[in-house]
Scaffold this active site. Structure first.
Site, PDB file in Angstrom:
ATOM      1  N   HIS A  40       0.895  -1.311   0.205  1.00 47.50           N
ATOM      2  CA  HIS A  40      -0.033   0.099   0.054  1.00 47.50           C
ATOM      3  C   HIS A  40       0.825   1.318   0.009  1.00 47.50           C
ATOM      4  O   HIS A  40       2.178   1.365   0.027  1.00 47.50           O
ATOM      5  CB  HIS A  40      -0.956  -0.096   1.186  1.00 47.50           C
ATOM      6  CG  HIS A  40      -0.405   0.489   2.598  1.00 47.50           C
ATOM      7  ND1 HIS A  40      -1.019   1.121   3.428  1.00 47.50           N
ATOM      8  CD2 HIS A  40       1.037   0.151   3.050  1.00 47.50           C
ATOM      9  CE1 HIS A  40      -0.301   1.178   4.548  1.00 47.50           C
ATOM     10  NE2 HIS A  40       1.048   0.663   4.275  1.00 47.50           N
ATOM     11  N   CYS A  59       6.371   6.361   4.319  1.00 49.19           N
ATOM     12  CA  CYS A  59       5.182   5.557   3.815  1.00 49.19           C
ATOM     13  C   CYS A  59       4.249   5.976   2.639  1.00 49.19           C
ATOM     14  O   CYS A  59       3.327   5.484   2.311  1.00 49.19           O
ATOM     15  CB  CYS A  59       4.173   5.515   5.052  1.00 49.19           C
ATOM     16  SG  CYS A  59       5.047   4.687   6.472  1.00 49.19           S
ATOM     17  N   HIS A  65       4.867   0.307  -0.521  1.00 42.92           N
ATOM     18  CA  HIS A  65       5.763  -0.604   0.410  1.00 42.92           C
ATOM     19  C   HIS A  65       4.778  -1.888   0.813  1.00 42.92           C
ATOM     20  O   HIS A  65       3.529  -1.757   0.655  1.00 42.92           O
ATOM     21  CB  HIS A  65       6.467   0.268   1.506  1.00 42.92           C
ATOM     22  CG  HIS A  65       5.440   0.782   2.389  1.00 42.92           C
ATOM     23  ND1 HIS A  65       4.727   1.844   2.198  1.00 42.92           N
ATOM     24  CD2 HIS A  65       4.879   0.456   3.541  1.00 42.92           C
ATOM     25  CE1 HIS A  65       3.762   2.132   3.296  1.00 42.92           C
ATOM     26  NE2 HIS A  65       3.876   1.148   3.870  1.00 42.92           N
ATOM     27  N   HIS A  67       3.749  -4.957   3.551  1.00 44.13           N
ATOM     28  CA  HIS A  67       3.848  -5.411   5.054  1.00 44.13           C
ATOM     29  C   HIS A  67       3.273  -6.913   5.074  1.00 44.13           C
ATOM     30  O   HIS A  67       2.243  -7.459   4.288  1.00 44.13           O
ATOM     31  CB  HIS A  67       2.689  -4.551   5.862  1.00 44.13           C
ATOM     32  CG  HIS A  67       3.129  -3.195   5.879  1.00 44.13           C
ATOM     33  ND1 HIS A  67       4.210  -2.628   6.835  1.00 44.13           N
ATOM     34  CD2 HIS A  67       2.424  -2.222   5.626  1.00 44.13           C
ATOM     35  CE1 HIS A  67       4.098  -1.623   6.891  1.00 44.13           C
ATOM     36  NE2 HIS A  67       3.035  -1.173   6.050  1.00 44.13           N
ATOM     37  N   ASP A 105      -5.155 -10.563   0.636  1.00 48.46           N
ATOM     38  CA  ASP A 105      -3.869 -11.358   0.671  1.00 48.46           C
ATOM     39  C   ASP A 105      -3.176 -11.221  -0.881  1.00 48.46           C
ATOM     40  O   ASP A 105      -3.828 -11.413  -1.637  1.00 48.46           O
ATOM     41  CB  ASP A 105      -3.961 -12.828   0.785  1.00 48.46           C
ATOM     42  CG  ASP A 105      -2.655 -13.372   1.058  1.00 48.46           C
ATOM     43  OD1 ASP A 105      -1.637 -12.737   1.646  1.00 48.46           O
ATOM     44  OD2 ASP A 105      -2.593 -14.602   0.950  1.00 48.46           O
ATOM     45  N   HIS A 106      -2.054 -10.861  -0.843  1.00 54.47           N
ATOM     46  CA  HIS A 106      -1.149 -10.498  -2.072  1.00 54.47           C
ATOM     47  C   HIS A 106      -1.732  -9.536  -2.905  1.00 54.47           C
ATOM     48  O   HIS A 106      -1.697  -9.592  -3.994  1.00 54.47           O
ATOM     49  CB  HIS A 106      -1.038 -11.806  -2.918  1.00 54.47           C
ATOM     50  CG  HIS A 106       0.088 -12.971  -2.170  1.00 54.47           C
ATOM     51  ND1 HIS A 106      -0.024 -13.447  -1.106  1.00 54.47           N
ATOM     52  CD2 HIS A 106       1.556 -13.140  -2.634  1.00 54.47           C
ATOM     53  CE1 HIS A 106       0.816 -14.044  -0.630  1.00 54.47           C
ATOM     54  NE2 HIS A 106       1.856 -13.975  -1.415  1.00 54.47           N
ATOM     55  N   GLU A 151       0.222  -4.342  11.879  1.00 53.42           N
ATOM     56  CA  GLU A 151       0.852  -3.920  10.496  1.00 53.42           C
ATOM     57  C   GLU A 151       2.242  -4.293  10.527  1.00 53.42           C
ATOM     58  O   GLU A 151       2.877  -4.765   9.340  1.00 53.42           O
ATOM     59  CB  GLU A 151       0.548  -2.482  10.367  1.00 53.42           C
ATOM     60  CG  GLU A 151       0.946  -1.959   8.796  1.00 53.42           C
ATOM     61  CD  GLU A 151       0.527  -0.550   8.676  1.00 53.42           C
ATOM     62  OE1 GLU A 151       1.225   0.031   9.461  1.00 53.42           O
ATOM     63  OE2 GLU A 151       0.033  -0.306   7.761  1.00 53.42           O
TER      64      GLU A 151
END
Ligand SMILES: Nc1nc2c(c(=O)[nH]1)N=C([C@H](O)[C@H](O)COP(=O)(O)OP(=O)(O)OP(=O)(O)O)CN2
Ligand SMILES: [Zn+2]
Length: 165
Positions: A40, A59, A65, A67, A105-106, A151
């Protein structure tokens, strides 16, 4: 020390620590955790590019980037005397797959999840999104007590469905 409701006593008590005629059922917290990976960028459409950069720093990197998020879903409910469960955790796994894993996810949260088109993808807002998603899946939405989202190892948010007055 009062005898009623002490650590040694198994007698049913109410919130005022008094004996009740109807013992009621035990209310237990049940949780399941999952991990998902996503990327994100923190960027608010309500701010200028310069303001975003100042506020969000690294950020706000234009290419985003990633997580490895960890999410915990906590339910609170009565233990069913027949099944011995608040909710079958095998069922909760399926609800979490549909509500959390499939959409997040992904994924690039900002680009792949329509909810975040104009909502900043902070951990706070992701926790709220997950809350709404999980409530839609649960047979009894009132069971949902808390969404806890890690996070990073250090940055953790909780949402319990609260709104400001
Ligand atoms: N209130 C919030 N503040 C921040 C959020 C958020 O979601 N809510 N998010 C970020 C960044 O996306 C990111 O989480 C910060 O990463 P980082 O600073 O690397 O995280 P750590 O502190 O765990 O890492 P260090 O090892 O300490 O650098 C920023 N703020
Ligand atoms: Zn981040």
């Amino acid at each position: 020390m009062s005898g009623t409701g002490s650590a040694q006593s198994n007698e049913p008590v109410n919130n005022n620590d008094q004996k009740r005629a109807d013992p009621g059922r035990r209310v237990v917290y049940v949780s399941r955790a999952e991990s998902f990976s996503a990327c994100h960028r923190l960027h608010s459409p309500s701010l200028s590019d310069a303001e975003n950069k100042t506020l969000f720093g690294k950020c706000n990197n234009p290419n985003g980037h990633g997580h490895n998020y960890r999410v915990e879903i906590i339910l609170k409910g009565e233990v069913d005397p027949v099944t011995g469960m608040v909710l079958n955790l095998t069922d909760l796994k399926q609800y979490m797959k549909k509500a959390i894993m499939d959409p997040l996810d992904h994924k690039n949260i900002d680009k792949d999840v329509p909810y975040f088109q104009n909502v900043v993808s902070t951990a706070e807002n992701i926790a709220v999104f997950i809350w709404d998603q999980v409530r839609k899946e649960l047979p009894n939405p009132g069971l949902l007590y808390e969404v806890k989202l890690h996070e990073t190892n250090n940055n953790i948010v909780y949402y319990r469905g609260d709104w400001s007055d």
